[in-house]
Design a protein around this motif. Structure first.
Motif, PDB file in Angstrom:
ATOM      1  N   ASP A  61      20.162 -54.369   9.310  1.00  0.00           N
ATOM      2  CA  ASP A  61      20.610 -54.174  10.801  1.00  0.00           C
ATOM      3  C   ASP A  61      19.623 -55.290  11.798  1.00  0.00           C
ATOM      4  N   ASP A  62      19.664 -55.137  12.995  1.00  0.00           N
ATOM      5  CA  ASP A  62      18.531 -55.319  13.804  1.00  0.00           C
ATOM      6  C   ASP A  62      18.103 -57.254  13.427  1.00  0.00           C
ATOM      7  N   ASP A  63      19.443 -57.530  13.449  1.00  0.00           N
ATOM      8  CA  ASP A  63      18.531 -59.402  13.161  1.00  0.00           C
ATOM      9  C   ASP A  63      17.902 -59.248  11.879  1.00  0.00           C
ATOM     10  N   CYS A  64      18.212 -57.617  10.539  1.00  0.00           N
ATOM     11  CA  CYS A  64      17.630 -58.171   8.939  1.00  0.00           C
ATOM     12  C   CYS A  64      16.230 -57.711   9.808  1.00  0.00           C
ATOM     13  N   PHE A  82      18.936 -44.789  -5.962  1.00  0.00           N
ATOM     14  CA  PHE A  82      18.194 -45.559  -5.011  1.00  0.00           C
ATOM     15  C   PHE A  82      18.570 -45.502  -4.151  1.00  0.00           C
ATOM     16  N   SER A  83      17.782 -44.869  -2.357  1.00  0.00           N
ATOM     17  CA  SER A  83      18.531 -45.851  -1.334  1.00  0.00           C
ATOM     18  C   SER A  83      16.825 -46.395  -0.998  1.00  0.00           C
ATOM     19  N   GLU A  84      16.691 -47.149  -0.128  1.00  0.00           N
ATOM     20  CA  GLU A  84      15.934 -47.430   0.886  1.00  0.00           C
ATOM     21  C   GLU A  84      15.685 -48.126   1.571  1.00  0.00           C
ATOM     22  N   GLU A  85      15.399 -47.882   2.818  1.00  0.00           N
ATOM     23  CA  GLU A  85      15.153 -48.469   4.255  1.00  0.00           C
ATOM     24  C   GLU A  85      13.438 -49.459   4.401  1.00  0.00           C
ATOM     25  N   LEU A  86      13.655 -50.613   4.452  1.00  0.00           N
ATOM     26  CA  LEU A  86      12.883 -51.449   4.667  1.00  0.00           C
ATOM     27  C   LEU A  86      12.459 -51.741   6.336  1.00  0.00           C
ATOM     28  N   LYS A  87      11.600 -52.494   6.376  1.00  0.00           N
ATOM     29  CA  LYS A  87      10.988 -52.777   7.980  1.00  0.00           C
ATOM     30  C   LYS A  87      10.102 -54.427   7.474  1.00  0.00           C
ATOM     31  N   ARG A  88      10.853 -55.320   7.943  1.00  0.00           N
ATOM     32  CA  ARG A  88      10.739 -56.744   7.843  1.00  0.00           C
ATOM     33  C   ARG A  88       9.265 -56.522   8.094  1.00  0.00           C
ATOM     34  N   GLN A  89       8.324 -56.946   7.459  1.00  0.00           N
ATOM     35  CA  GLN A  89       6.819 -57.903   8.035  1.00  0.00           C
ATOM     36  C   GLN A  89       7.091 -59.148   8.366  1.00  0.00           C
ATOM     37  N   GLU A  90       5.455 -59.609   8.602  1.00  0.00           N
ATOM     38  CA  GLU A  90       5.139 -61.260   8.917  1.00  0.00           C
ATOM     39  C   GLU A  90       6.010 -62.311   8.218  1.00  0.00           C
ATOM     40  N   GLY A  91       6.268 -63.224   8.001  1.00  0.00           N
ATOM     41  CA  GLY A  91       6.977 -63.765   7.402  1.00  0.00           C
ATOM     42  C   GLY A  91       7.618 -63.727   6.731  1.00  0.00           C
ATOM     43  N   GLY A 100       5.295 -49.683  -8.673  1.00  0.00           N
ATOM     44  CA  GLY A 100       3.875 -50.313  -8.252  1.00  0.00           C
ATOM     45  C   GLY A 100       4.394 -51.318  -6.288  1.00  0.00           C
ATOM     46  N   GLU A 101       3.322 -51.656  -5.705  1.00  0.00           N
ATOM     47  CA  GLU A 101       4.137 -52.606  -4.938  1.00  0.00           C
ATOM     48  C   GLU A 101       5.249 -53.993  -4.855  1.00  0.00           C
ATOM     49  N   ASN A 102       5.284 -53.385  -4.261  1.00  0.00           N
ATOM     50  CA  ASN A 102       6.779 -55.125  -4.062  1.00  0.00           C
ATOM     51  C   ASN A 102       6.675 -55.640  -2.815  1.00  0.00           C
ATOM     52  N   TYR A 103       6.112 -57.110  -2.840  1.00  0.00           N
ATOM     53  CA  TYR A 103       6.798 -57.707  -0.930  1.00  0.00           C
ATOM     54  C   TYR A 103       7.805 -59.005  -1.919  1.00  0.00           C
ATOM     55  N   LEU A 104       9.195 -58.145  -0.740  1.00  0.00           N
ATOM     56  CA  LEU A 104      10.125 -58.697  -1.144  1.00  0.00           C
ATOM     57  C   LEU A 104      10.701 -59.703   0.165  1.00  0.00           C
ATOM     58  N   GLN A 105      11.428 -60.542  -0.570  1.00  0.00           N
ATOM     59  CA  GLN A 105      12.018 -61.351   0.249  1.00  0.00           C
ATOM     60  C   GLN A 105      13.733 -62.053   0.014  1.00  0.00           C
ATOM     61  N   ILE A 106      14.648 -62.208   0.733  1.00  0.00           N
ATOM     62  CA  ILE A 106      16.090 -62.827   0.661  1.00  0.00           C
ATOM     63  C   ILE A 106      15.885 -64.639   0.886  1.00  0.00           C
ATOM     64  N   ILE A 107      16.186 -64.955  -0.468  1.00  0.00           N
ATOM     65  CA  ILE A 107      15.127 -66.733  -0.383  1.00  0.00           C
ATOM     66  C   ILE A 107      16.894 -67.594   0.165  1.00  0.00           C
ATOM     67  N   HIS A 108      17.709 -66.848  -0.637  1.00  0.00           N
ATOM     68  CA  HIS A 108      19.129 -68.087  -0.209  1.00  0.00           C
ATOM     69  C   HIS A 108      20.323 -66.775  -0.054  1.00  0.00           C
ATOM     70  N   VAL A 109      20.797 -66.860   0.469  1.00  0.00           N
ATOM     71  CA  VAL A 109      22.186 -66.252   1.270  1.00  0.00           C
ATOM     72  C   VAL A 109      23.270 -66.857   1.328  1.00  0.00           C
TER      73      VAL A 109
END
Length: 172
Positions: A61-64, A82-91, A100-109
């Motif tokens: 949503d909102d340009d990811c 599970f259903s989670e909503e994530l907000k994009r951070q810098e980068g 634990g803590e997870n830092y996630l990126q979409i690297i290919h689509v």
């Protein structure tokens, strides 16, 4: 602890530079199934592992700016939703607390393939993980090759790729 945090930040900055500049939001939203997962610490993603996720739905949503994930994890052999909503951070990085803590990126689509890269910090070790998802139940040979290349670029051995779809008996 400061060294670990600094290392994580540096890795994320480097990973962010490797990420495609623009992810087409129209290609992200929809039904996705996890086909493969790979990790430099394979015990995290084997069947019964805390980070073996069975993706179902991804909404951009909102340009990811916001990413909604619907997925299952098997806990004691039972599918837990599970259903989670994530907000994009810098980068272009998203944060989620899960095993634990997870830092996630979409690297290919592409039309049929979506790959997540994330780093999990369970408080003891940082594990690098990829998840290869498809709109169907398999990858073509070319998609598998692309997935293997993405793993190699991130230092994840291809012998650590696990076929997740084979154990996916969770509800649709």
């Amino acid at each position: 602890m400061k060294v670990v945090l600094l290392n994580l930040v540096l890795v994320l900055v480097c990973a962010a530079q490797e990420t495609p500049a623009e992810i087409d939001p129209s290609k992200v939203t929809g039904e996705w199934r996890t086909i493969y997962a790979a990790a430099d610490n394979k015990e995290k993603i084997v069947e019964g592992g805390p980070l073996r996720c069975y993706n179902r739905q991804i909404e951009c949503d909102d340009d990811c700016e916001h990413l909604s994930l619907a997925f299952y994890v098997k806990i004691d052999g039972r599918c837990q939703f599970f259903s989670e909503e994530l907000k994009r951070q810098e980068g272009g990085v998203y944060f989620i607390e899960f095993a634990g803590e997870n830092y996630l990126q979409i690297i290919h689509v592409s039309d049929n393939m979506l790959v997540f890269y994330y780093e999990n910090d369970d408080g003891e070790k940082i594990t690098k993980i990829t998840e290869g998802c498809a709109r169907g139940t398999s990858f073509t040979q070319e998609e598998l090759q692309k997935y293997q290349e993405l793993n190699s670029e991130r230092g994840i051995p291809n012998e650590n790729i696990d076929n997740v779809i084979e154990t996916d008996n969770c509800p649709p």
